[in-house]
Design a protein around this motif. Structure first.
Motif, PDB file in Angstrom:
ATOM      1  N   LEU A 120       5.596  11.862   3.466  1.00  0.00           N
ATOM      2  CA  LEU A 120       4.051  11.008   3.934  1.00  0.00           C
ATOM      3  C   LEU A 120       4.424   9.385   3.407  1.00  0.00           C
ATOM      4  N   PHE A 121       5.777   9.069   2.392  1.00  0.00           N
ATOM      5  CA  PHE A 121       5.946   8.050   2.794  1.00  0.00           C
ATOM      6  C   PHE A 121       6.035   7.182   3.965  1.00  0.00           C
ATOM      7  N   SER A 122       7.019   7.681   4.036  1.00  0.00           N
ATOM      8  CA  SER A 122       7.975   7.040   5.493  1.00  0.00           C
ATOM      9  C   SER A 122       6.623   6.505   6.388  1.00  0.00           C
ATOM     10  N   ALA A 123       5.920   7.549   7.113  1.00  0.00           N
ATOM     11  CA  ALA A 123       4.750   8.099   7.815  1.00  0.00           C
ATOM     12  C   ALA A 123       3.983   6.456   7.246  1.00  0.00           C
ATOM     13  N   LEU A 124       2.895   6.452   6.386  1.00  0.00           N
ATOM     14  CA  LEU A 124       2.786   4.449   6.086  1.00  0.00           C
ATOM     15  C   LEU A 124       4.088   3.907   5.880  1.00  0.00           C
ATOM     16  N   TYR A 125       4.579   3.809   5.361  1.00  0.00           N
ATOM     17  CA  TYR A 125       6.009   2.783   5.358  1.00  0.00           C
ATOM     18  C   TYR A 125       6.087   1.772   7.411  1.00  0.00           C
ATOM     19  N   PHE A 152      14.963   1.768   3.649  1.00  0.00           N
ATOM     20  CA  PHE A 152      16.622   2.940   3.512  1.00  0.00           C
ATOM     21  C   PHE A 152      16.506   3.574   2.322  1.00  0.00           C
ATOM     22  N   CYS A 153      16.482   2.825   1.106  1.00  0.00           N
ATOM     23  CA  CYS A 153      17.718   2.906  -0.225  1.00  0.00           C
ATOM     24  C   CYS A 153      16.126   3.881  -0.423  1.00  0.00           C
ATOM     25  N   LEU A 154      15.576   3.530  -0.454  1.00  0.00           N
ATOM     26  CA  LEU A 154      13.818   4.125  -1.283  1.00  0.00           C
ATOM     27  C   LEU A 154      13.941   5.755  -1.263  1.00  0.00           C
ATOM     28  N   VAL A 155      14.055   6.356   0.796  1.00  0.00           N
ATOM     29  CA  VAL A 155      14.619   7.091   0.727  1.00  0.00           C
ATOM     30  C   VAL A 155      15.937   7.988   0.514  1.00  0.00           C
ATOM     31  N   ASP A 156      16.631   7.395   0.632  1.00  0.00           N
ATOM     32  CA  ASP A 156      18.176   7.565   0.380  1.00  0.00           C
ATOM     33  C   ASP A 156      18.670   7.874  -1.105  1.00  0.00           C
ATOM     34  N   PHE A 166       0.581  -1.350  -0.009  1.00  0.00           N
ATOM     35  CA  PHE A 166      -0.280  -0.305  -0.214  1.00  0.00           C
ATOM     36  C   PHE A 166       0.892   0.977  -0.236  1.00  0.00           C
ATOM     37  N   SER A 167       1.901   1.269   0.840  1.00  0.00           N
ATOM     38  CA  SER A 167       2.755   2.196   1.849  1.00  0.00           C
ATOM     39  C   SER A 167       3.610   3.033  -0.285  1.00  0.00           C
ATOM     40  N   LEU A 168       3.683   1.920  -1.057  1.00  0.00           N
ATOM     41  CA  LEU A 168       4.409   1.411  -2.149  1.00  0.00           C
ATOM     42  C   LEU A 168       3.774   2.136  -3.233  1.00  0.00           C
ATOM     43  N   TYR A 169       2.234   1.820  -3.486  1.00  0.00           N
ATOM     44  CA  TYR A 169       1.667   1.981  -4.274  1.00  0.00           C
ATOM     45  C   TYR A 169       0.606   2.833  -4.171  1.00  0.00           C
ATOM     46  N   VAL A 170       1.055   4.311  -3.382  1.00  0.00           N
ATOM     47  CA  VAL A 170       1.150   5.205  -2.574  1.00  0.00           C
ATOM     48  C   VAL A 170       1.777   6.060  -2.985  1.00  0.00           C
ATOM     49  N   LEU A 171       3.042   5.810  -3.147  1.00  0.00           N
ATOM     50  CA  LEU A 171       4.531   6.710  -3.223  1.00  0.00           C
ATOM     51  C   LEU A 171       4.554   6.605  -5.037  1.00  0.00           C
TER      52      LEU A 171
END
Length: 431
Positions: free
Chosen positions: A271-276, A314-318, A197-202
């Motif tokens: 927002l993505f980190s909050a969901l994940y 971590f990879c996606l945020v970085d 879900f988090s990746l879908y929203v991102l």
């Protein structure tokens, strides 16, 4: 309200005939920005001259340029009077429903066009707070599928009013983070939905921002209240961006607006980190950029997040924070799509059905009840109707007295057609 000094200019010529302008301070005056486009009451002889000249300049402009006082962008929703007016209490009426509040605006309310019967959202703001970039950006984004439709904007006395689409079956990411993420952590099955879900929203948010940047704009205010997830089908969620009051051009005379661009990307990652993580939301983009490693390490250890998920996060945020130019966004989005594809696997429909059921559980019972009521009103119905209503009663039995959601059973009620409708509306292709 602003307080300042009025300046007046003395224009003279130098020895070579070139104009020289000397500014002299006049006495301090009171200036209220909300007085734009209202009848003035001058307080001095100098103020009379200033106000009279300004008003006459406006009249000359109206006579010579003939600018409209508003623009209709959707004639199927807005019915003007024969004199080309659109007035509260005449061409449209206010309902009792309030949708919320906008920046520097009053209540955003639901109104109904008296001729078409169409309902839409209506907000007003003082001219002094209005920025033309809001409408310009909105109009440019009108064909993107990522924004609510703009129906009409116009001047009303000293205010600008905006009529727009009501996003039905939609919730802000703010409300999802604050109120609905707990539903994803009720059991192990639900928790397995958090990552896809988090990746879908991102991915959906990146699509919206890419469209925005491609149109030459930065949003500059992508907090959780300005991003909505809309249920567009039984297995489909659309991401919509709202409120362009702080929008700015992506490029201006100073070049690329790096600050606005980085703000858009940073807000999406927040927002993505909050969901994940089920709730970790950085204070702002600066906090994200300075402290993301420490804070994510702390929260993922506390959650006992497995090594693979932690590495992915971590990879996606970085990678997102290393995006420094619009032409790098598509490459980053492909990285997100790769991770999304892995998370969905061969079970995309089943996963999205369950996500929709968690976020919009209220939609299932009323839909079934409406069909049952309609069937009763008809007096007789076919075998398929009987089977459907039998399933509906089974659903009610599953719910019990406390109405707890049976996720597996509810997700099974989501049809392929409903999921396809959602997929087509959002336009995200996972394959």
């Amino acid at each position: 309200m602003l307080y300042g000094k009025m300046l007046y200019a003395l224009i003279d010529k130098d020895a070579e005939g070139r104009a020289q302008i000397e500014y002299k301070p006049a006495k301090q005056i009171h200036w209220d920005g909300s007085n734009a486009h209202v009848i003035a009451q001058p307080k001095s002889d100098l103020d009379i001259e200033v106000k009279v000249d300004a008003c006459l300049e406006l009249i000359d402009y109206l006579k010579s340029e003939k600018p409209p006082s508003g623009v209709v962008l959707n004639k199927t929703k807005i019915s003007l009077s024969p004199t080309k007016e659109y007035r509260l209490g005449h061409e449209f009426e206010r309902t009792k429903e309030i949708l919320g509040k906008g920046n520097s605006a009053g209540d955003i309310v639901v109104v109904k066009d008296k001729k078409t019967g169409q309902e839409h959202a209506y907000k007003t703001m003082m001219i002094s707070y209005f920025r033309k970039e809001e409408v310009k950006c909105w109009v440019d984004m009108s064909d993107s599928g990522c924004v609510p439709a703009l129906y009409l904007f116009k001047i009303e006395n000293n205010k600008v009013s905006i009529h727009m689409e009501i996003l039905k079956n939609a919730k802000t990411l703010r409300s999802i983070i604050d109120e609905h993420m707990a539903g994803f952590y009720e059991n192990a099955e639900n928790r397995s939905l958090v990552k896809p879900f988090s990746l879908y929203v991102l991915d959906g948010a990146l699509e919206a921002v890419t469209q925005l940047h491609n149109k030459g704009w930065v949003h500059h205010d992508l907090h959780g209240g300005n991003v909505m997830v809309q249920k567009t089908g039984e297995e489909k969620l659309g991401v919509k961006v709202l409120d362009f009051g702080l929008a700015r051009k992506l490029e201006d005379y100073n070049g690329l607006n790096y600050r606005g661009f980085h703000a858009d990307i940073g807000e999406i990652v927040r927002l993505f980190s909050a969901l994940y993580t089920g709730g970790l939301e950085f204070d702002n983009v600066l906090d994200l950029r300075k402290n993301w490693k420490d804070k994510l390490t702390e929260v993922t250890e506390m959650m006992k997040m497995n090594v693979d998920d932690r590495k992915e996060l971590f990879c996606l945020v970085d990678a997102a924070l290393k995006v420094v130019h619009p032409n790098q966004v598509e490459e980053y989005r492909q990285q997100v799509k790769t991770e999304l594809g892995k998370a969905m696997g061969q079970s995309e429909k089943e996963i999205m059905r369950k996500v929709v059921a968690i976020l919009f559980p209220e939609d299932f019972q009323p839909i079934h009840q409406d069909i049952e009521d309609s069937a009763d009103a008809m007096g007789d119905f076919d075998v398929a109707d009987s089977i459907f209503l039998s399933n509906h009663h089974d659903y009610m039995d599953h719910q019990g007295d406390n109405h707890d959601l049976d996720l597996e059973w509810t997700a099974n009620q989501v049809t392929d057609e409903y999921l396809e409708m959602v997929r087509m509306t959002l336009g995200i292709d996972l394959h």
